[in-house]
Design a protein around this motif. Structure first.
Motif, PDB file in Angstrom:
ATOM      1  N   ASN A   3      16.259  -7.548 -40.505  1.00 56.67           N
ATOM      2  CA  ASN A   3      15.873  -6.442 -39.694  1.00 56.67           C
ATOM      3  C   ASN A   3      16.445  -6.464 -38.247  1.00 56.67           C
ATOM      4  O   ASN A   3      17.210  -5.709 -37.907  1.00 56.67           O
ATOM      5  N   GLU A   4      16.233  -7.775 -37.654  1.00 57.96           N
ATOM      6  CA  GLU A   4      16.793  -7.723 -36.216  1.00 57.96           C
ATOM      7  C   GLU A   4      16.800  -9.098 -35.837  1.00 57.96           C
ATOM      8  O   GLU A   4      16.241 -10.086 -36.544  1.00 57.96           O
ATOM      9  N   LYS A  36      14.866   5.182 -35.073  1.00 59.89           N
ATOM     10  CA  LYS A  36      14.661   4.109 -33.851  1.00 59.89           C
ATOM     11  C   LYS A  36      15.458   4.280 -32.975  1.00 59.89           C
ATOM     12  O   LYS A  36      16.655   4.807 -33.251  1.00 59.89           O
ATOM     13  N   VAL A  41      11.976   0.119 -45.793  1.00 63.13           N
ATOM     14  CA  VAL A  41      11.834  -0.798 -46.682  1.00 63.13           C
ATOM     15  C   VAL A  41      10.420  -1.054 -47.304  1.00 63.13           C
ATOM     16  O   VAL A  41       9.556  -1.459 -46.696  1.00 63.13           O
ATOM     17  N   GLU A  89      17.092   4.419 -40.537  1.00 58.81           N
ATOM     18  CA  GLU A  89      17.099   3.439 -41.568  1.00 58.81           C
ATOM     19  C   GLU A  89      16.211   3.575 -42.616  1.00 58.81           C
ATOM     20  O   GLU A  89      15.212   4.008 -42.475  1.00 58.81           O
ATOM     21  N   ALA A  90      16.628   3.566 -43.804  1.00 55.91           N
ATOM     22  CA  ALA A  90      15.715   3.753 -44.999  1.00 55.91           C
ATOM     23  C   ALA A  90      14.331   2.820 -44.788  1.00 55.91           C
ATOM     24  O   ALA A  90      14.354   1.621 -44.129  1.00 55.91           O
ATOM     25  N   ARG A 138      20.283  -1.967 -31.776  1.00 55.83           N
ATOM     26  CA  ARG A 138      20.071  -2.045 -33.218  1.00 55.83           C
ATOM     27  C   ARG A 138      21.314  -1.801 -34.047  1.00 55.83           C
ATOM     28  O   ARG A 138      21.501  -2.135 -35.093  1.00 55.83           O
ATOM     29  N   GLN A 172       9.828   4.150 -32.020  1.00 52.38           N
ATOM     30  CA  GLN A 172      10.180   4.484 -33.591  1.00 52.38           C
ATOM     31  C   GLN A 172       9.301   5.485 -34.168  1.00 52.38           C
ATOM     32  O   GLN A 172       8.253   5.845 -33.547  1.00 52.38           O
ATOM     33  N   PHE A 226       8.624  -3.507 -48.293  1.00 50.26           N
ATOM     34  CA  PHE A 226       8.643  -4.851 -48.415  1.00 50.26           C
ATOM     35  C   PHE A 226       7.508  -5.547 -48.791  1.00 50.26           C
ATOM     36  O   PHE A 226       6.322  -4.917 -48.622  1.00 50.26           O
ATOM     37  N   GLU A 230       6.913  -9.625 -44.424  1.00 53.41           N
ATOM     38  CA  GLU A 230       7.878  -9.689 -43.458  1.00 53.41           C
ATOM     39  C   GLU A 230       8.038 -11.269 -42.972  1.00 53.41           C
ATOM     40  O   GLU A 230       6.975 -12.197 -43.121  1.00 53.41           O
TER      41      GLU A 230
HETATM   42  P1  AMP Z   1      11.622  -3.724 -34.986  1.00 55.47           P
HETATM   43  O1  AMP Z   1      11.312  -3.201 -33.775  1.00 55.47           O
HETATM   44  O2  AMP Z   1      12.695  -3.042 -35.659  1.00 55.47           O
HETATM   45  O3  AMP Z   1      11.128  -5.115 -35.440  1.00 55.47           O
HETATM   46  O4  AMP Z   1      10.346  -2.879 -35.934  1.00 55.47           O
HETATM   47  C1  AMP Z   1       9.033  -3.116 -35.627  1.00 55.47           C
HETATM   48  C2  AMP Z   1       8.204  -3.197 -37.156  1.00 55.47           C
HETATM   49  O5  AMP Z   1       8.275  -1.878 -37.727  1.00 55.47           O
HETATM   50  C3  AMP Z   1       8.845  -4.229 -38.103  1.00 55.47           C
HETATM   51  O6  AMP Z   1       8.293  -5.553 -37.836  1.00 55.47           O
HETATM   52  C4  AMP Z   1       8.256  -3.632 -39.294  1.00 55.47           C
HETATM   53  O7  AMP Z   1       7.035  -3.908 -39.656  1.00 55.47           O
HETATM   54  C5  AMP Z   1       8.416  -2.093 -39.075  1.00 55.47           C
HETATM   55  N1  AMP Z   1       9.774  -1.760 -39.787  1.00 55.47           N
HETATM   56  C6  AMP Z   1      11.093  -1.659 -38.828  1.00 55.47           C
HETATM   57  N2  AMP Z   1      11.902  -1.284 -39.538  1.00 55.47           N
HETATM   58  C7  AMP Z   1      11.536  -0.944 -40.887  1.00 55.47           C
HETATM   59  C8  AMP Z   1      12.198  -0.644 -41.891  1.00 55.47           C
HETATM   60  N3  AMP Z   1      13.637  -0.299 -41.959  1.00 55.47           N
HETATM   61  N4  AMP Z   1      11.491  -0.588 -42.885  1.00 55.47           N
HETATM   62  C9  AMP Z   1      10.076  -0.966 -43.040  1.00 55.47           C
HETATM   63  N5  AMP Z   1       9.473  -1.379 -41.931  1.00 55.47           N
HETATM   64  C10 AMP Z   1      10.195  -1.303 -40.849  1.00 55.47           C
END
Ligand code: AMP
Length: 392
Positions: free
Chosen positions: A275-276, A138, A193, A190-191, A98, A149, A195, A198
């Motif tokens: 995000n990714e 994370k 977000v 990470e901050a 990440r 996370q 949002f 998504e």
């Molecule tokens: P990821 O495994 O990074 O895709 O994270 C899984 C889910 O966690 C995402 O689809 C978001 O709903 C939430 N998430 C991850 N990173 C963030 C972030 N920096 N701010 C807000 N929500 C996040």
């Protein structure tokens, strides 16, 4: 042509189905006894890094690909010595970490949330000073579907989150003991977000460098798992869609990519933050089987096989609902106009993706009605769907 695939889950199964009319055959390397892609190809049952199995795959296949991003990078590095591997292994290497992924986005001018690497509790304190609170801690590797996370709301949360992801520090073991299977290479803060929603963008690039982009999709998660995708994303500012496509193109070109790529985004204050990315076909693209002129699976197979790409144009308005640990009555689902039922042939277990339902319509209002009908026959929709997704 025979394509070797690392992984034999539902994504492999849908790749196999898409390859059939093209005369493309598949071998799936998967250690699991119940690899559901075995229904559409040969199942080579061995560990991903088994040298003999990799040799066999390279000897019998003209191309290789992978269908989930936690396959050991080493397996692709080994394969690429004797067979073309698409998407190129460096894409997998970036997506598996990440931190590298976020640095990659930044290097291309693609905005992300503020982030900082964390290798110790002291780093975490400094990282939180940098990214602010609330934040998300994370694991850099092996996290998926929200696993690995922790949310940090206040300074008091730091130690507990650190210990939850790494294990408590002891005198004899001052270094964290990884709690998450396969974790190595530390953490990332990470901050958080705030949002609005998504989104994700899927794009494909062929071996001539031609790129096609699918419409941007709106995604709803619960418990870190994707529940619902709406395609195209309702009420999306066309300028943001253009931006999402530009970001996807930039990533594809930087990696000299071949195949389908998904970039997951947050929409916040009229901006997009990446995000990714997933260097493979993606759950938020399942709607394309019925809802686009050429599905993500067909385009991935075409790209990997060295064939030209097909149109990503949507055929109307679609919703894709994941079936997670639950099987509704297929007959009831199929009575809803425009609905399709996909069952992966896996044993039903809580929290496991066992199938999906796609419903297509000519207009957003008709799609909302059909989603209501699906809910009434036991298709699980996130709470917000009840409030009328298309009447924000
Ligand atoms: P990821 O495994 O990074 O895709 O994270 C899984 C889910 O966690 C995402 O689809 C978001 O709903 C939430 N998430 C991850 N990173 C963030 C972030 N920096 N701010 C807000 N929500 C996040």
């Amino acid at each position: 042509m025979r394509i070797g695939v690392l992984g034999g889950g539902q994504l492999g199964r849908m790749l196999g189905l898409a390859g059939l009319p093209l005369g493309v055959q598949f071998t799936f390397l998967d250690p699991s006894e119940e690899a559901c892609a075995a229904a559409v190809g040969r199942h080579l049952r061995a560990a991903y890094t088994d040298p003999e199995a990799l040799h066999e795959l390279a000897r019998t296949c003209e191309r290789a690909t992978y269908e989930f991003e936690n396959v050991p990078f080493q397996a692709t590095a080994e394969l690429v010595r004797s067979v073309p591997v698409y998407p190129p292994p460096p894409a997998l290497e970036v997506a598996q970490d990440r931190l590298r992924e976020k640095e990659f986005f930044r290097s291309l001018g693609i905005p992300t949330a503020e982030f900082a690497a964390v290798d110790s509790l002291e780093d975490l304190e400094a990282a939180v000073d940098h990214v602010g609170l609330p934040a998300v801690l994370k694991t850099r590797r092996m996290g998926y579907d929200g696993k690995g996370q922790r949310i940090l709301m206040a300074p008091e949360d730091l130690q507990a989150a650190w210990e939850a992801l790494t294990g408590p520090r002891t005198e004899s073991s001052p270094l964290p003991t990884p709690r998450v299977e396969g974790l190595s290479g530390g953490l990332l803060a990470e901050a958080l977000v705030p949002f609005r929603r998504e989104l994700s963008v899927l794009a494909a690039r062929d071996s001539w460098g031609e790129v096609v982009c699918y419409p941007v999709v709106e995604n709803h998660h619960e418990g870190g798992i994707l529940r619902l995708s709406l395609a195209p994303a309702p009420d999306l500012d066309p300028a943001l869609e253009e931006l999402a496509h530009a970001y996807a193109r930039r990533a594809l070109e930087a990696l000299d990519y071949v195949g389908v790529l998904c970039v997951e985004l947050f929409e916040v204050d009229g901006r997009l933050l990446a995000n990714e990315m997933a260097p493979r076909v993606h759950n938020s693209g399942h709607w394309t089987i019925e809802g686009a002129c050429t599905s993500q699976f067909a385009n991935h197979v075409r790209a990997v096989a060295g064939l030209p790409l097909g149109s990503p144009r949507p055929r109307g308005w679609c919703a894709m609902v994941n079936l997670i640990g639950h099987r509704p009555d297929p007959a009831a689902v199929l009575r809803v106009p425009g609905a399709s039922f996909h069952w992966y042939g896996k044993a039903v277990r809580p929290g496991r993706k066992v199938g999906h339902v796609t419903v297509c319509a000519d207009r957003p209002e008709q799609l909302a009605e059909r989603l209501d009908q699906l809910r009434r026959c036991g298709v699980p929709l996130p709470a917000r769907a009840a409030a009328g997704l298309f009447r924000r």
